[in-house]
Design a protein around this motif. Structure first.
Motif, mmCIF file in Angstrom:
data_model
loop_
_atom_site.group_PDB
_atom_site.id
_atom_site.type_symbol
_atom_site.label_atom_id
_atom_site.label_comp_id
_atom_site.label_asym_id
_atom_site.label_seq_id
_atom_site.Cartn_x
_atom_site.Cartn_y
_atom_site.Cartn_z
ATOM 1 N N PHE A 14 0.849 -1.179 0.000
ATOM 2 C CA PHE A 14 0.000 0.000 0.000
ATOM 3 C C PHE A 14 0.891 1.238 0.000
ATOM 4 O O PHE A 14 1.727 1.395 0.893
ATOM 5 C CB PHE A 14 -0.902 0.032 1.240
ATOM 6 C CG PHE A 14 -1.946 -1.035 1.247
ATOM 7 C CD1 PHE A 14 -3.217 -0.777 0.751
ATOM 8 C CD2 PHE A 14 -1.673 -2.304 1.739
ATOM 9 C CE1 PHE A 14 -4.187 -1.757 0.755
ATOM 10 C CE2 PHE A 14 -2.633 -3.296 1.749
ATOM 11 C CZ PHE A 14 -3.900 -3.018 1.252
ATOM 12 N N ASN A 16 0.758 5.369 -0.022
ATOM 13 C CA ASN A 16 -0.054 6.582 0.128
ATOM 14 C C ASN A 16 0.766 7.770 -0.337
ATOM 15 O O ASN A 16 1.932 7.911 0.030
ATOM 16 C CB ASN A 16 -0.452 6.816 1.581
ATOM 17 C CG ASN A 16 -1.600 5.942 2.023
ATOM 18 O OD1 ASN A 16 -2.092 5.118 1.281
ATOM 19 N ND2 ASN A 16 -2.008 6.110 3.266
ATOM 20 N N ILE A 66 -6.085 2.154 -7.449
ATOM 21 C CA ILE A 66 -5.784 3.471 -6.901
ATOM 22 C C ILE A 66 -7.103 4.125 -6.526
ATOM 23 O O ILE A 66 -8.104 3.987 -7.246
ATOM 24 C CB ILE A 66 -4.987 4.367 -7.888
ATOM 25 C CG1 ILE A 66 -4.654 5.726 -7.242
ATOM 26 C CG2 ILE A 66 -5.705 4.528 -9.200
ATOM 27 C CD1 ILE A 66 -3.714 6.602 -8.058
ATOM 28 N N ILE A 69 -8.450 8.818 -0.895
ATOM 29 C CA ILE A 69 -8.861 8.543 0.478
ATOM 30 C C ILE A 69 -8.710 9.807 1.320
ATOM 31 O O ILE A 69 -8.050 10.762 0.915
ATOM 32 C CB ILE A 69 -8.037 7.393 1.113
ATOM 33 C CG1 ILE A 69 -6.555 7.783 1.242
ATOM 34 C CG2 ILE A 69 -8.215 6.101 0.337
ATOM 35 C CD1 ILE A 69 -5.726 6.826 2.077
ATOM 36 N N SER A 71 -6.889 11.689 4.036
ATOM 37 C CA SER A 71 -5.511 11.559 4.491
ATOM 38 C C SER A 71 -5.426 11.235 5.983
ATOM 39 O O SER A 71 -5.988 11.941 6.814
ATOM 40 C CB SER A 71 -4.725 12.839 4.218
ATOM 41 O OG SER A 71 -3.395 12.690 4.679
ATOM 42 N N CYS A 80 -5.079 12.825 -0.974
ATOM 43 C CA CYS A 80 -4.321 11.631 -0.599
ATOM 44 C C CYS A 80 -4.813 10.476 -1.460
ATOM 45 O O CYS A 80 -6.013 10.199 -1.519
ATOM 46 C CB CYS A 80 -4.487 11.306 0.878
ATOM 47 S SG CYS A 80 -3.466 9.909 1.426
ATOM 48 N N GLU A 82 -4.335 6.366 -2.400
ATOM 49 C CA GLU A 82 -3.817 5.084 -1.950
ATOM 50 C C GLU A 82 -3.699 4.162 -3.159
ATOM 51 O O GLU A 82 -4.657 3.965 -3.905
ATOM 52 C CB GLU A 82 -4.757 4.454 -0.917
ATOM 53 C CG GLU A 82 -4.266 3.096 -0.437
ATOM 54 C CD GLU A 82 -5.191 2.526 0.606
ATOM 55 O OE1 GLU A 82 -4.906 2.711 1.807
ATOM 56 O OE2 GLU A 82 -6.204 1.916 0.218
ATOM 57 N N LYS A 84 -2.761 0.280 -4.231
ATOM 58 C CA LYS A 84 -2.649 -1.080 -3.698
ATOM 59 C C LYS A 84 -2.138 -1.975 -4.812
ATOM 60 O O LYS A 84 -2.773 -2.084 -5.870
ATOM 61 C CB LYS A 84 -4.024 -1.560 -3.225
ATOM 62 C CG LYS A 84 -4.036 -2.978 -2.688
ATOM 63 C CD LYS A 84 -5.452 -3.380 -2.281
ATOM 64 C CE LYS A 84 -5.513 -4.816 -1.828
ATOM 65 N NZ LYS A 84 -6.911 -5.218 -1.535
#
Length: 89
Positions: A14, A16, A66, A69, A71, A80, A82, A84
């Motif tokens: 992950f 960020n 993607i 999210i 933050s 922000c 994220e 994965k």
């Protein structure tokens, strides 16, 4: 400034990426990934609206995801994202 953090959970990485800007409303969490979409009013001619669309396509080509999210980082309350990605064993 931006903050890039990485966590490994199970078989996933992950990542960020958070900034200190004005952020992006969660109401646009899918719209921002559409080709040619931009909500910037200043310097609009300098932005094509392709960056996040291209990023999503590349990440998905690696079986990743993607998303926008909220933050979790104290001094980086702007946008922000994220990412994965699966980790191959």
């Amino acid at each position: 400034k931006i903050l890039i953090s990485l966590m490994i959970i199970d078989n996933f990485c992950f990542i960020n990426i958070a900034d200190q800007g004005p952020g992006i409303s969660v109401n646009f969490s899918e719209k921002i990934f559409e080709r040619f979409y931009t909500d910037r009013s200043e310097n609009k001619k300098e932005h094509t609206g392709l960056g996040l669309s291209i990023s999503r396509n590349i990440i998905e080509s690696f079986d990743g995801k993607i998303k926008l999210i909220k933050s979790p980082h104290e001094n980086f309350k702007g946008a922000c994202f994220e990412i994965k990605l699966p980790i191959e064993s």
